[in-house]
Design a protein around this motif. Sequence first.
Motif, PDB file in Angstrom:
ATOM      1  N   ASP A  72       0.986  -1.151  -0.104  1.00 37.23           N
ATOM      2  CA  ASP A  72       0.206  -0.288   0.229  1.00 37.23           C
ATOM      3  C   ASP A  72       1.227   0.887   0.251  1.00 37.23           C
ATOM      4  OD1 ASP A  72       0.873   1.095   2.166  1.00 37.23           O
ATOM      5  OD2 ASP A  72      -1.154   0.565   3.591  1.00 37.23           O
ATOM      6  N   SER A  73       0.529   2.191   0.431  1.00 39.53           N
ATOM      7  CA  SER A  73       0.760   3.387   0.108  1.00 39.53           C
ATOM      8  C   SER A  73       1.772   3.982   1.513  1.00 39.53           C
ATOM      9  CB  SER A  73       0.410   5.150  -0.050  1.00 39.53           C
ATOM     10  OG  SER A  73      -0.800   5.110   0.674  1.00 39.53           O
ATOM     11  N   ASP A  74       1.723   3.218   2.491  1.00 41.40           N
ATOM     12  CA  ASP A  74       2.621   3.646   3.531  1.00 41.40           C
ATOM     13  C   ASP A  74       3.175   2.427   3.615  1.00 41.40           C
ATOM     14  OD1 ASP A  74       1.105   5.827   4.007  1.00 41.40           O
ATOM     15  OD2 ASP A  74      -0.677   4.567   5.263  1.00 41.40           O
ATOM     16  N   GLY A  75       3.387   1.370   2.501  1.00 38.83           N
ATOM     17  CA  GLY A  75       4.621   0.104   2.436  1.00 38.83           C
ATOM     18  C   GLY A  75       4.517  -0.788   3.646  1.00 38.83           C
ATOM     19  N   TRP A  76       2.927  -0.702   4.001  1.00 36.99           N
ATOM     20  CA  TRP A  76       2.507  -2.301   4.177  1.00 36.99           C
ATOM     21  C   TRP A  76       2.069  -3.336   3.105  1.00 36.99           C
ATOM     22  CZ3 TRP A  76       3.003  -2.996   9.251  1.00 36.99           C
ATOM     23  CH2 TRP A  76       3.620  -2.174   9.921  1.00 36.99           C
ATOM     24  N   PRO A  77       2.525  -4.530   3.695  1.00 32.75           N
ATOM     25  CA  PRO A  77       2.351  -5.661   2.837  1.00 32.75           C
ATOM     26  C   PRO A  77       0.246  -5.876   2.620  1.00 32.75           C
ATOM     27  CG  PRO A  77       3.295  -6.577   4.825  1.00 32.75           C
ATOM     28  CD  PRO A  77       2.961  -4.978   4.720  1.00 32.75           C
ATOM     29  N   VAL A  78      -0.081  -5.952   1.538  1.00 30.34           N
ATOM     30  CA  VAL A  78      -1.750  -6.439   1.375  1.00 30.34           C
ATOM     31  C   VAL A  78      -2.044  -7.404   1.335  1.00 30.34           C
ATOM     32  CG1 VAL A  78      -3.690  -5.944  -0.357  1.00 30.34           C
ATOM     33  CG2 VAL A  78      -2.272  -3.677   0.575  1.00 30.34           C
ATOM     34  N   GLY A  79      -1.357  -7.893   0.149  1.00 29.50           N
ATOM     35  CA  GLY A  79      -1.110  -9.066  -0.722  1.00 29.50           C
ATOM     36  C   GLY A  79      -0.309  -9.560  -1.632  1.00 29.50           C
ATOM     37  N   LYS A  80      -0.261 -10.651  -2.515  1.00 30.46           N
ATOM     38  CA  LYS A  80       0.137 -10.832  -3.739  1.00 30.46           C
ATOM     39  C   LYS A  80      -1.065 -10.990  -4.773  1.00 30.46           C
ATOM     40  CE  LYS A  80       4.163 -13.328  -1.727  1.00 30.46           C
ATOM     41  NZ  LYS A  80       5.705 -13.703  -2.140  1.00 30.46           N
ATOM     42  N   VAL A  81      -0.026 -10.550  -6.254  1.00 34.27           N
ATOM     43  CA  VAL A  81      -0.937 -10.794  -7.056  1.00 34.27           C
ATOM     44  C   VAL A  81      -1.142 -11.888  -7.305  1.00 34.27           C
ATOM     45  CG1 VAL A  81      -1.079  -9.892  -9.822  1.00 34.27           C
ATOM     46  CG2 VAL A  81       0.054  -8.507  -8.009  1.00 34.27           C
ATOM     47  N   ASP A  82      -2.005 -12.369  -7.152  1.00 34.29           N
ATOM     48  CA  ASP A  82      -2.477 -14.444  -7.319  1.00 34.29           C
ATOM     49  C   ASP A  82      -3.507 -14.355  -8.759  1.00 34.29           C
ATOM     50  OD1 ASP A  82      -1.583 -15.333  -5.064  1.00 34.29           O
ATOM     51  OD2 ASP A  82      -3.889 -14.356  -3.836  1.00 34.29           O
ATOM     52  N   ASP A  83      -3.811 -13.344  -9.299  1.00 31.29           N
ATOM     53  CA  ASP A  83      -4.441 -13.430 -11.188  1.00 31.29           C
ATOM     54  C   ASP A  83      -4.522 -12.097 -11.448  1.00 31.29           C
ATOM     55  OD1 ASP A  83      -5.547 -14.582 -12.829  1.00 31.29           O
ATOM     56  OD2 ASP A  83      -6.766 -16.136 -12.859  1.00 31.29           O
ATOM     57  N   VAL A  84      -5.196 -11.782 -12.702  1.00 34.68           N
ATOM     58  CA  VAL A  84      -5.552 -10.230 -12.748  1.00 34.68           C
ATOM     59  C   VAL A  84      -6.461 -10.862 -13.658  1.00 34.68           C
ATOM     60  CG1 VAL A  84      -2.925  -9.536 -13.167  1.00 34.68           C
ATOM     61  CG2 VAL A  84      -3.983 -10.861 -15.372  1.00 34.68           C
ATOM     62  N   GLU A  85      -7.721  -9.588 -14.080  1.00 31.44           N
ATOM     63  CA  GLU A  85      -8.455  -9.394 -14.385  1.00 31.44           C
ATOM     64  C   GLU A  85      -8.612  -8.735 -15.702  1.00 31.44           C
ATOM     65  OE1 GLU A  85     -13.506  -8.196 -13.709  1.00 31.44           O
ATOM     66  OE2 GLU A  85     -12.613  -9.226 -12.023  1.00 31.44           O
ATOM     67  N   PHE A  86      -9.285  -9.490 -16.844  1.00 32.57           N
ATOM     68  CA  PHE A  86      -9.370  -8.665 -18.761  1.00 32.57           C
ATOM     69  C   PHE A  86     -10.466  -7.747 -18.287  1.00 32.57           C
ATOM     70  CE2 PHE A  86      -5.866 -11.235 -18.751  1.00 32.57           C
ATOM     71  CZ  PHE A  86      -4.497 -10.826 -19.301  1.00 32.57           C
ATOM     72  N   ALA A  87     -10.141  -6.746 -19.214  1.00 30.99           N
ATOM     73  CA  ALA A  87     -12.070  -5.751 -19.660  1.00 30.99           C
ATOM     74  C   ALA A  87     -10.935  -5.629 -21.100  1.00 30.99           C
ATOM     75  CB  ALA A  87     -11.901  -5.036 -18.591  1.00 30.99           C
ATOM     76  N   VAL A  88     -12.164  -5.092 -21.661  1.00 33.03           N
ATOM     77  CA  VAL A  88     -11.872  -5.002 -23.199  1.00 33.03           C
ATOM     78  C   VAL A  88     -12.330  -3.540 -23.789  1.00 33.03           C
ATOM     79  CG1 VAL A  88     -12.823  -5.801 -26.048  1.00 33.03           C
ATOM     80  CG2 VAL A  88     -12.473  -7.723 -23.904  1.00 33.03           C
ATOM     81  N   ASP A  89     -11.769  -2.614 -24.317  1.00 33.65           N
ATOM     82  CA  ASP A  89     -11.348  -1.155 -24.475  1.00 33.65           C
ATOM     83  C   ASP A  89     -12.647  -1.390 -25.648  1.00 33.65           C
ATOM     84  OD1 ASP A  89     -10.364  -1.755 -27.249  1.00 33.65           O
ATOM     85  OD2 ASP A  89      -8.448  -0.226 -25.864  1.00 33.65           O
ATOM     86  N   ALA A  90     -13.139  -0.315 -26.094  1.00 33.72           N
ATOM     87  CA  ALA A  90     -14.183   0.752 -27.197  1.00 33.72           C
ATOM     88  C   ALA A  90     -13.852   0.146 -28.747  1.00 33.72           C
ATOM     89  CB  ALA A  90     -14.190   1.539 -27.390  1.00 33.72           C
TER      90      ALA A  90
END
Length: 126
Positions: free
Chosen positions: A16-34
């Motif tokens: 986070d912005s204070d340097g505290w761990p939030v978690g790990k990137v376990d996956d991503v979600e995609f979207a489609v642009d115009a």
Amino acid sequence: MRIQLGRQLLDRQIVDSDGWPVGKVDDVEFAVDAEGFPYVAYLLSGERALGDRIGGRVGRLLVALADRLTDDPPAWPLRIPVTQVARLDSAVWLRVRADELPRPPVEAWLRRHLIDRIPGADRASG
């Protein structure tokens, strides 16, 4: 910016912005642009995201365990909009503090049913 998801994003620590761990990137979600081009819209963190990514028997077990350790299954992953990412290096740094994000359901269950029952836990940070 072009990145290789498997090498430069997945399994990175989210901070986070204070340097505290939030978690790990376990996956991503995609979207489609115009124009029909896919892009990463959300970073997903949590047992369900990791279990779905792993798949197979181990992945299903991880998801089932996460659902068991929540008060209101299913245990959805933490979804962090990519617009909240400040920078990407050895970690994924966010523009927001951890307390501005929803608490992951498994973490909330563990805090309520285990951690808060430890004597002195109310004086611990977190």
